[in-house]
Design a protein around this motif. Structure first.
Motif, PDB file in Angstrom:
ATOM      1  N   SER A  21     -20.300 -18.468 -41.225  1.00 31.99           N
ATOM      2  CA  SER A  21     -21.080 -19.693 -41.147  1.00 31.99           C
ATOM      3  C   SER A  21     -22.074 -19.732 -42.295  1.00 31.99           C
ATOM      4  CB  SER A  21     -21.826 -19.763 -39.812  1.00 31.99           C
ATOM      5  OG  SER A  21     -22.622 -20.922 -39.737  1.00 31.99           O
ATOM      6  N   TRP A  53     -17.781 -33.469 -49.210  1.00 28.65           N
ATOM      7  CA  TRP A  53     -18.230 -34.277 -48.096  1.00 28.65           C
ATOM      8  C   TRP A  53     -17.642 -35.683 -48.131  1.00 28.65           C
ATOM      9  CZ3 TRP A  53     -19.360 -31.078 -44.740  1.00 28.65           C
ATOM     10  CH2 TRP A  53     -20.180 -29.970 -44.977  1.00 28.65           C
ATOM     11  N   ASP A  56     -14.089 -35.862 -46.792  1.00 23.95           N
ATOM     12  CA  ASP A  56     -13.737 -34.593 -46.127  1.00 23.95           C
ATOM     13  C   ASP A  56     -12.550 -33.913 -46.790  1.00 23.95           C
ATOM     14  OD1 ASP A  56     -14.612 -35.802 -42.837  1.00 23.95           O
ATOM     15  OD2 ASP A  56     -15.781 -34.683 -44.307  1.00 23.95           O
ATOM     16  N   SER A  71     -14.450 -25.908 -42.721  1.00 24.70           N
ATOM     17  CA  SER A  71     -14.869 -27.131 -42.051  1.00 24.70           C
ATOM     18  C   SER A  71     -16.375 -27.227 -42.146  1.00 24.70           C
ATOM     19  CB  SER A  71     -14.409 -27.141 -40.592  1.00 24.70           C
ATOM     20  OG  SER A  71     -14.992 -26.068 -39.876  1.00 24.70           O
ATOM     21  N   GLY A  72     -16.891 -28.393 -41.866  1.00 30.61           N
ATOM     22  CA  GLY A  72     -18.325 -28.530 -41.978  1.00 30.61           C
ATOM     23  C   GLY A  72     -18.842 -29.780 -41.330  1.00 30.61           C
ATOM     24  N   ASP A  73     -20.126 -29.795 -41.178  1.00 30.45           N
ATOM     25  CA  ASP A  73     -20.815 -30.951 -40.623  1.00 30.45           C
ATOM     26  C   ASP A  73     -21.981 -31.252 -41.547  1.00 30.45           C
ATOM     27  OD1 ASP A  73     -22.459 -32.733 -39.225  1.00 30.45           O
ATOM     28  OD2 ASP A  73     -21.807 -31.942 -37.309  1.00 30.45           O
ATOM     29  N   ASN A  74     -21.809 -32.273 -42.361  1.00 25.79           N
ATOM     30  CA  ASN A  74     -22.838 -32.584 -43.340  1.00 25.79           C
ATOM     31  C   ASN A  74     -24.153 -32.958 -42.668  1.00 25.79           C
ATOM     32  OD1 ASN A  74     -23.860 -32.861 -45.895  1.00 25.79           O
ATOM     33  ND2 ASN A  74     -23.051 -34.905 -46.235  1.00 25.79           N
ATOM     34  N   ALA A  75     -24.055 -33.589 -41.486  1.00 25.48           N
ATOM     35  CA  ALA A  75     -25.277 -33.964 -40.779  1.00 25.48           C
ATOM     36  C   ALA A  75     -26.017 -32.743 -40.250  1.00 25.48           C
ATOM     37  CB  ALA A  75     -24.943 -34.917 -39.632  1.00 25.48           C
ATOM     38  N   LYS A  76     -25.261 -31.721 -39.877  1.00 27.90           N
ATOM     39  CA  LYS A  76     -25.873 -30.497 -39.366  1.00 27.90           C
ATOM     40  C   LYS A  76     -26.083 -29.468 -40.453  1.00 27.90           C
ATOM     41  CE  LYS A  76     -24.024 -31.044 -34.687  1.00 27.90           C
ATOM     42  NZ  LYS A  76     -23.200 -30.420 -33.620  1.00 27.90           N
ATOM     43  N   ASN A  77     -25.640 -29.822 -41.669  1.00 32.75           N
ATOM     44  CA  ASN A  77     -25.854 -28.930 -42.807  1.00 32.75           C
ATOM     45  C   ASN A  77     -25.244 -27.552 -42.598  1.00 32.75           C
ATOM     46  OD1 ASN A  77     -27.420 -31.016 -43.975  1.00 32.75           O
ATOM     47  ND2 ASN A  77     -29.187 -30.349 -42.795  1.00 32.75           N
ATOM     48  N   THR A  78     -24.048 -27.508 -42.074  1.00 32.90           N
ATOM     49  CA  THR A  78     -23.382 -26.230 -41.871  1.00 32.90           C
ATOM     50  C   THR A  78     -21.942 -26.295 -42.380  1.00 32.90           C
ATOM     51  OG1 THR A  78     -22.674 -26.843 -39.651  1.00 32.90           O
ATOM     52  CG2 THR A  78     -24.728 -25.615 -39.843  1.00 32.90           C
ATOM     53  N   VAL A  79     -21.483 -25.170 -42.860  1.00 32.21           N
ATOM     54  CA  VAL A  79     -20.095 -25.034 -43.280  1.00 32.21           C
ATOM     55  C   VAL A  79     -19.533 -23.769 -42.645  1.00 32.21           C
ATOM     56  CG1 VAL A  79     -18.531 -24.633 -45.204  1.00 32.21           C
ATOM     57  CG2 VAL A  79     -20.405 -26.230 -45.468  1.00 32.21           C
TER      58      VAL A  79
END
Length: 128
Positions: A21, A53, A56, A71-79
């Motif tokens: 992570s 981003w 995707d 995978s990632g969540d740009n809103a949560k700032n995690t990859v």
């Protein structure tokens, strides 16, 4: 500035699964893409996977295609980097990287110089 912190590394056996992570903080809204690189002892840092981003879009090195998933969540700032069917040759320090520059990304995604921000790395060791 963007700060990156990796976690999830460890010692596993060949064939096992591991998930890395990367948590980003700072000016994350300016992040265009993020990626994972790795460096084994005595070897150069090499590209593993990346995610852009916009749209995707994902990219993979041939050596991990079909085994690793980014995978990632740009809103949560995690990859995340999900690694399955691990091999001893996957042993390395894994680094998270981020770029805020969009120009010509697809043609340079695998170049470490393409990324402005780097984490400290997390060790992954795969025993045979």
């Amino acid at each position: 500035q963007v700060q990156l912190v990796e976690s999830g590394g460890g010692l596993v056996q060949a064939g096992d699964f591991l998930r890395l992570s990367c948590a980003a903080s700072g000016r994350t809204s300016s992040s265009y893409a993020m990626g994972w690189f790795r460096q084994a002892p005595g070897k150069e840092r090499e590209f593993v996977a990346a995610i852009r981003w916009s749209g995707d879009r994902t990219y993979y090195a041939d050596s991990v295609k079909g085994r690793f998933t980014i995978s990632g969540d740009n809103a949560k700032n995690t990859v995340l980097l999900q690694m399955s069917s691990l091999k001893p040759e996957d042993t390395a320090v894994y680094y998270c990287a981020a770029t805020i520059s969009s120009g010509g990304y697809s043609s340079s995604v695998a170049r470490s110089s393409r990324y402005e921000y780097w984490g400290q790395g997390t060790q992954v060791t795969v025993s045979s």
